[in-house]
Design a protein around this motif. Structure first.
Motif, PDB file in Angstrom:
ATOM      1  N   ARG A 278     -47.753   5.104 -15.457  1.00  0.00           N
ATOM      2  CA  ARG A 278     -48.299   6.401 -15.837  1.00  0.00           C
ATOM      3  C   ARG A 278     -48.228   7.369 -14.662  1.00  0.00           C
ATOM      4  O   ARG A 278     -48.077   6.962 -13.506  1.00  0.00           O
ATOM      5  N   LEU A 297     -40.342  15.147 -24.055  1.00  0.00           N
ATOM      6  CA  LEU A 297     -41.355  15.149 -25.106  1.00  0.00           C
ATOM      7  C   LEU A 297     -41.065  14.145 -26.214  1.00  0.00           C
ATOM      8  O   LEU A 297     -41.987  13.584 -26.812  1.00  0.00           O
ATOM      9  N   ASP A 298     -39.767  13.920 -26.500  1.00  0.00           N
ATOM     10  CA  ASP A 298     -39.459  12.991 -27.575  1.00  0.00           C
ATOM     11  C   ASP A 298     -39.562  11.534 -27.130  1.00  0.00           C
ATOM     12  O   ASP A 298     -39.490  10.624 -27.938  1.00  0.00           O
ATOM     13  N   LEU A 300     -41.942  10.623 -24.397  1.00  0.00           N
ATOM     14  CA  LEU A 300     -43.226  10.403 -23.743  1.00  0.00           C
ATOM     15  C   LEU A 300     -44.349  11.071 -24.531  1.00  0.00           C
ATOM     16  O   LEU A 300     -44.152  12.104 -25.164  1.00  0.00           O
ATOM     17  N   GLN A 301     -45.509  10.474 -24.468  1.00  0.00           N
ATOM     18  CA  GLN A 301     -46.693  11.111 -25.013  1.00  0.00           C
ATOM     19  C   GLN A 301     -47.375  11.866 -23.881  1.00  0.00           C
ATOM     20  O   GLN A 301     -47.993  11.271 -22.999  1.00  0.00           O
ATOM     21  N   GLN A 303     -49.926  14.756 -22.251  1.00  0.00           N
ATOM     22  CA  GLN A 303     -51.190  15.467 -22.427  1.00  0.00           C
ATOM     23  C   GLN A 303     -51.324  16.483 -21.299  1.00  0.00           C
ATOM     24  O   GLN A 303     -51.140  16.152 -20.128  1.00  0.00           O
ATOM     25  N   ALA A 318     -48.986  11.453 -18.500  1.00  0.00           N
ATOM     26  CA  ALA A 318     -48.125  10.735 -19.456  1.00  0.00           C
ATOM     27  C   ALA A 318     -47.845   9.343 -18.918  1.00  0.00           C
ATOM     28  O   ALA A 318     -48.253   8.990 -17.805  1.00  0.00           O
TER      29      ALA A 318
END
Length: 322
Positions: A278, A297-298, A300-301, A303, A318
């Motif tokens: 992370r 973005l496609d 990884l999640q 924030q 992320a």
């Protein structure tokens, strides 16, 4: 200590005596001279300095940038030698990244060539252009923001509050909270400065390491936290192997990068993380300016957390895909 005349020095480094004289005329080299005949005398330290100059010039640094990088005011010979070796290590990692990129490009071209009817010329030009751009970005790592001059007063500056580092203390605490470091985990602080973020995270039991492009910032960091490993380096060419760290953090660095550099820096950060590792990035950027992470973005999640009380400061959190 071995002593060499200019012809011997030139032969050992594979350059002409004229090249050595050129850098002497530019004020980048100084030598002792034989008291009898006035010939220039070189020791091993002088050769190391000249070798570093040659490597940096090959990387594309200008003479003014070389002066900036090789500023040695107040350094003894041993300290300067260590600094020159660290410079070379940083450049070697950058070269290795270039070589890895060339290998990947070659593999893609081979795969493309295996498909009939595909023209390689546009693909070759496109990939060669991208590779050249990445190399140029990696070689522009000199201390352009003159952080060397800020090092000794940096901690007082951020403690008192600074427009350049708004919410500094709050940001460090938020990053440590969001990363949730575990005892024994390995973490990297990218642009560690005087080590404040790394030290805050290490209180949770994580083993922190740091990199910075400013030698004087690292001097202060090493003085404050002598047990922490630090390396001279920058966000575009991190001097660690792929998959080394459980997590990474970077505070108040990414907004100093040019827009085209931010994506490359993010790729470098991901490279040194283990699968599932992370990261947290704090930067003085409005929400819309975080578009450099859009390509991830496609995968990884992500924030994006605004720093309370500081609308222009955000922390991006992320994890690297497993």
């Amino acid at each position: 200590m071995n002593i060499f005349h200019i012809t011997e020095a030139a032969h050992r480094l594979g350059v002409s005596t004229r090249t050595i004289r050129f850098y002497e005329e530019k004020g980048l080299l100084t030598f002792t001279k034989d008291p009898v005949n006035g010939y220039r005398l070189f020791n091993e330290h002088d050769l190391l300095r000249l070798e570093t100059i040659l490597v940096l010039r090959e990387a594309g640094l200008s003479i003014p940038d070389l002066r900036n990088v090789l500023e040695t005011h107040g350094m003894g010979r041993q300290e300067e030698s260590l600094y020159l070796l660290e410079l070379q290590r940083s450049l070697l990692y950058a070269r290795r990244l270039d070589l890895d990129s060339q290998i990947r490009m070659n593999e893609e071209l081979i795969r493309s060539f295996s498909h009939e009817g595909i023209s390689l010329t546009p693909l070759l030009h496109h990939q060669a252009g991208d590779l050249r751009k990445q190399r140029e970005l990696r070689s522009s790592w000199a201390d352009h923001y003159r952080f060397d001059l800020q090092a000794e007063g940096f901690d007082a500056l951020v403690t008192e509050g600074s427009a350049q580092y708004p919410g500094y203390g709050d940001a460090i605490r938020l990053m440590a909270q969001l990363l949730d470091p575990k005892p024994g985990e390995s973490g990297l602080d990218i642009g560690t400065g005087t080590g404040n973020l790394a030290e805050s995270i290490s209180r949770h039991g994580a083993v922190m390491k740091g990199i910075d492009q400013s030698r004087r910032m690292l001097q202060v960091c090493r003085r404050k936290f002598p047990m922490m490993e630090t390396k001279l380096g920058n966000a575009l060419a991190i001097p660690y192997d792929a998959g080394t760290f459980d997590f990474a953090a970077s505070g108040y660095v990414f907004h100093l990068l040019a827009p085209e550099e931010r994506s490359q820096a993010l790729s470098e950060l991901l490279r040194v993380l283990k699968p599932g590792g992370r990261f947290a990035i704090c930067a003085l950027l409005p929400e819309e300016a975080w578009s450099f992470a859009a390509a991830a973005l496609d995968r990884l999640q992500l924030q994006l957390h605004p720093l309370p009380g500081h609308s222009q400061v955000h922390v991006l959190v992320a994890a690297k895909p497993c």
